[in-house]
Design a protein around this motif. Sequence first.
Motif, PDB file in Angstrom:
ATOM      1  N   ARG A  75       4.104   4.910 -10.020  1.00  0.00           N
ATOM      2  CA  ARG A  75       3.359   6.303 -10.515  1.00  0.00           C
ATOM      3  C   ARG A  75       4.518   6.312 -11.130  1.00  0.00           C
ATOM      4  NH1 ARG A  75       0.298   9.075  -6.045  1.00  0.00           N
ATOM      5  NH2 ARG A  75       2.673   8.736  -5.427  1.00  0.00           N
ATOM      6  N   LYS A 127     -14.613   5.328  -7.060  1.00  0.00           N
ATOM      7  CA  LYS A 127     -14.668   6.130  -8.237  1.00  0.00           C
ATOM      8  C   LYS A 127     -15.444   7.383  -8.705  1.00  0.00           C
ATOM      9  CE  LYS A 127     -10.761   2.799  -9.689  1.00  0.00           C
ATOM     10  NZ  LYS A 127     -11.067   1.683  -9.661  1.00  0.00           N
ATOM     11  N   TYR A 144      -6.499   4.421  -3.644  1.00  0.00           N
ATOM     12  CA  TYR A 144      -7.321   3.901  -3.753  1.00  0.00           C
ATOM     13  C   TYR A 144      -6.792   2.459  -2.614  1.00  0.00           C
ATOM     14  CZ  TYR A 144      -9.471   6.179  -7.511  1.00  0.00           C
ATOM     15  OH  TYR A 144     -10.178   7.236  -7.973  1.00  0.00           O
ATOM     16  N   THR A 145      -7.999   2.619  -1.525  1.00  0.00           N
ATOM     17  CA  THR A 145      -7.458   1.443  -0.673  1.00  0.00           C
ATOM     18  C   THR A 145      -8.738   0.722  -1.037  1.00  0.00           C
ATOM     19  OG1 THR A 145      -9.446   1.947   0.765  1.00  0.00           O
ATOM     20  CG2 THR A 145      -7.513   3.603   1.013  1.00  0.00           C
ATOM     21  N   LYS A 146      -8.461  -1.089   0.025  1.00  0.00           N
ATOM     22  CA  LYS A 146      -8.855  -1.834   0.638  1.00  0.00           C
ATOM     23  C   LYS A 146     -10.051  -1.914   0.258  1.00  0.00           C
ATOM     24  CE  LYS A 146      -5.225  -4.504   1.632  1.00  0.00           C
ATOM     25  NZ  LYS A 146      -4.781  -5.723   2.063  1.00  0.00           N
ATOM     26  N   PRO A 177       2.342   2.348  -5.479  1.00  0.00           N
ATOM     27  CA  PRO A 177       1.637   3.031  -5.762  1.00  0.00           C
ATOM     28  C   PRO A 177       2.303   4.360  -5.985  1.00  0.00           C
ATOM     29  CG  PRO A 177       0.189   2.582  -4.070  1.00  0.00           C
ATOM     30  CD  PRO A 177       1.704   1.439  -4.221  1.00  0.00           C
ATOM     31  N   PRO A 178       3.694   4.567  -5.459  1.00  0.00           N
ATOM     32  CA  PRO A 178       4.322   5.987  -5.810  1.00  0.00           C
ATOM     33  C   PRO A 178       5.177   5.320  -7.055  1.00  0.00           C
ATOM     34  CG  PRO A 178       3.905   5.520  -3.184  1.00  0.00           C
ATOM     35  CD  PRO A 178       3.626   4.610  -4.007  1.00  0.00           C
ATOM     36  N   ALA A 198      -3.303   0.224  -6.437  1.00  0.00           N
ATOM     37  CA  ALA A 198      -4.527  -0.167  -5.461  1.00  0.00           C
ATOM     38  C   ALA A 198      -4.999  -1.787  -5.984  1.00  0.00           C
ATOM     39  CB  ALA A 198      -5.282   0.735  -5.391  1.00  0.00           C
ATOM     40  N   ALA A 199      -5.121  -2.171  -7.030  1.00  0.00           N
ATOM     41  CA  ALA A 199      -5.353  -3.328  -7.274  1.00  0.00           C
ATOM     42  C   ALA A 199      -3.931  -4.475  -6.831  1.00  0.00           C
ATOM     43  CB  ALA A 199      -5.271  -3.609  -8.588  1.00  0.00           C
ATOM     44  N   ALA A 203      -0.434   3.729   6.296  1.00  0.00           N
ATOM     45  CA  ALA A 203      -0.161   2.868   5.581  1.00  0.00           C
ATOM     46  C   ALA A 203       0.248   4.385   4.397  1.00  0.00           C
ATOM     47  CB  ALA A 203       0.322   2.389   4.237  1.00  0.00           C
ATOM     48  N   GLU A 204      -1.161   4.576   4.026  1.00  0.00           N
ATOM     49  CA  GLU A 204      -1.872   5.234   3.449  1.00  0.00           C
ATOM     50  C   GLU A 204      -1.800   7.049   4.533  1.00  0.00           C
ATOM     51  OE1 GLU A 204      -3.185   2.580   4.287  1.00  0.00           O
ATOM     52  OE2 GLU A 204      -3.503   1.933   2.045  1.00  0.00           O
ATOM     53  N   GLU A 263      -5.202   2.339 -10.129  1.00  0.00           N
ATOM     54  CA  GLU A 263      -5.464   1.614 -10.650  1.00  0.00           C
ATOM     55  C   GLU A 263      -4.442   0.184  -9.814  1.00  0.00           C
ATOM     56  OE1 GLU A 263      -9.288   1.019 -13.556  1.00  0.00           O
ATOM     57  OE2 GLU A 263      -8.738   2.612 -12.244  1.00  0.00           O
ATOM     58  N   GLU A 277      -2.164  13.464  -5.299  1.00  0.00           N
ATOM     59  CA  GLU A 277      -2.705  12.163  -5.032  1.00  0.00           C
ATOM     60  C   GLU A 277      -3.662  11.442  -4.967  1.00  0.00           C
ATOM     61  OE1 GLU A 277       0.673   8.725  -3.448  1.00  0.00           O
ATOM     62  OE2 GLU A 277       0.637  10.090  -2.804  1.00  0.00           O
ATOM     63  N   ARG A 327       1.772   8.126   4.014  1.00  0.00           N
ATOM     64  CA  ARG A 327       1.711   9.001   2.530  1.00  0.00           C
ATOM     65  C   ARG A 327       1.309   9.489   2.388  1.00  0.00           C
ATOM     66  NH1 ARG A 327      -1.204   4.156  -1.641  1.00  0.00           N
ATOM     67  NH2 ARG A 327      -1.140   6.128  -3.022  1.00  0.00           N
ATOM     68  N   ARG A 375       1.060  -1.307  -0.201  1.00  0.00           N
ATOM     69  CA  ARG A 375      -0.385  -0.043   0.000  1.00  0.00           C
ATOM     70  C   ARG A 375       1.082   1.298   0.273  1.00  0.00           C
ATOM     71  NH1 ARG A 375      -2.681   0.164   4.860  1.00  0.00           N
ATOM     72  NH2 ARG A 375      -2.350  -1.668   5.713  1.00  0.00           N
ATOM     73  N   ALA A 376       2.240   0.963   0.693  1.00  0.00           N
ATOM     74  CA  ALA A 376       2.909   2.375   0.682  1.00  0.00           C
ATOM     75  C   ALA A 376       4.102   2.341  -0.300  1.00  0.00           C
ATOM     76  CB  ALA A 376       3.347   2.068   2.340  1.00  0.00           C
ATOM     77  N   ASN A 425     -11.122   1.305  -3.205  1.00  0.00           N
ATOM     78  CA  ASN A 425     -11.173   0.525  -4.949  1.00  0.00           C
ATOM     79  C   ASN A 425     -12.122   0.277  -5.338  1.00  0.00           C
ATOM     80  OD1 ASN A 425      -9.377   0.522  -7.074  1.00  0.00           O
ATOM     81  ND2 ASN A 425      -8.542  -1.582  -6.172  1.00  0.00           N
TER      82      ASN A 425
END
Lengths: 306, 387
Positions: A266, B172, B191-193, A262-263, A279-280, B201-202, A276, B188, B205, A258-259, B167
Amino acid sequence: MDSIFVIEQLLNGLGYGLMLFLLAAGLSLVFGIMDTMNLAHGSLYMAGAYIAARAHEAGAGFATAVLAAVAATVVIAFLLEQAIVRRLYARDHLAQVIATFGVILIADDVVKAIWGPSPVMAAMPAALAGPVQLLPELPYPAYRLLLIGVGLLVALGLYLLVSHTRIGMLVRAGASNRGMAELMGVRVGRVFSFVFVLGAALAALAGALMGPISAVQIGMGEAILIPALVVIVIGGIGSVRGAFVAALLVGMVDTAGRAFLPPALRAVLPPALAAELGAALAGIAMYLLMAAVLILKPAGLFPARG
Amino acid sequence: MLKLKSAALALALAAAVGAHAADPIKVGVALDISGPFATIGAETRDGLNLAIEQLGGKLGGFDAEFLQTDFAGNPEQATQLVRRYLQAEKIDFFTGPVASNSALAVGPALFAAKVPFLSSNPGPSQFAGKQCNPYFFGVYQNDTYDEAAGRVANDKGYRNMVLIAPNYPAGKDHLGGFKRLYEGAVKEEIYTKVGQIDYAAEIARIRAAKPDAVYFFLPAAMGINFIKQYVAGGLKDIPLIGPGFSADQDTLAAVGEPAVGLFNTAHWAHDLDLPANKAFVEAFRNKYDGRYPTVYAAQAYDVVMAMDAAVREVEGRVDDREAVLAALRKADFDSVRGEFRYGANNYPVQNYYLRVVEKRADGTITNRLVGTVLEQHQDAYVGDCKM
């Protein structure tokens, strides 16, 4: 991405992993030693969270509220074992899953009847409500440090109990070969009751401690049961050591996904696609880990059965 | 003997006719008393029952029967219940489900049977746009809270924001709604679970991104988890904006102190200064142990009042569905939300407000109305509706 960010995320992974460990250790012992799938473990977690939250709100100190929740849940678990779970030891897993799923439904309705359908408030102890300055640029929630501390203490305590005491020896004997342990004169029934109640106490502790940073509500036990099951599958069923290592692995992998994913994505992909995909992938990271472990070591990292 | 028989027959016939004349107006209500939306479902029920009590169990002065059944938030079960309501009970109105998935599931059967469906909460974009139907009446369109929040961010001068949502498609959609009116930059989009418990963690960020403010769409328990952990993580100085759902009375009761200072948008507030609203909030608090109503209770209350006004308008002739629809569209009642009119898609054109969570002197944590964000605002999907 600087080092502070990495350190913070390592702490986050450690904290999440230790919390999963509290829940998974009990589940793993019950499954490993008694060969009994107890889905109602999540309900005991919920009971711990509710009782601690209500006791704290009624004026008890936070530590007292947590201990009261553990004590009350131990009593509930003892009655549950005597009344229902005991009858399931000899049955197949399907019967166990169905019966303990029934217990979940009943537990949810009992909680609703007592405390209502809305989530209840679990206040944070005032002394730990804010962040502490770990490093000059890293404030970290004091409460999460408490969670890490308690998690490590419990892990140490369980290690000593399982590896260095007589009851721990009996527990290990039951986990590695139940039939042989019985032949050697171990009263497996009593060991079962002890293990079940111990698992419940750990679940209640996890629930009571998670309350202040999560929603205390009906169904909270089911939501957390899934990562806990992933942990015991990775760690090897019945092994406390396996649960510990696997919980930390899952905590780290999940947090890192999660941390950092994504970055990182990107930097190489267009933003919409990166968001997208990141996250998946983060969502399935712990399942990928489970799949990889199962391919390499089908019985988990530290199988209790020889 | 024959005489007696015919007399009895006549009597029975008369009784049957009499019974028919006094046939009550039937309202089918599908409630979320159990299941994932049980908290909101209880609010819906309490709002409905307060209105029913105030109207003496009648609609427009005519006898009414309110059939209330739990469907556990399950769209499949909702469909079965609606089938029973339509076939066995021959209902004249329908309302109740909390979530959009259930509303979308039961809509087609109700529309085919020409039964007006007055939503007490869900406002799916489908029914606002391409699949709009004269038999569906919305209370707000799902994205409009987010649109109002986007405007709030502009008004407050936020130029750099982090947005966070689960997510899944609705996550969305809601962030899309926010970006529709927000003019600053999005640093930024996280999207989380779905159903995530741990947000450490988010939050790290967000801290690293150093935004002016954060917009979150995290319904129910996810929002509770997030707000608690956000404040414990020391991010209280970065303002948090959310849709009203995440700061309503039911959530505040569970979050407590950390929610204080949370900005949120809604089409209603319990301290909205209108005579109808003041009377509603006071009556609600009298009936239900002094607790403040949520937006869900307010909407449910309004739905019954809308039915009442429509039945009065058609003088009880609810079989004339065209007339009932025309009467419903007039919305000739004192809404607790204030003035509104229906747009071409039967979704309201109404005001949206900014609220902020406060701790009062007596210790209660509740919302205070800050001001109007969007005046007589219409949803973005009305253009797709060909009715």
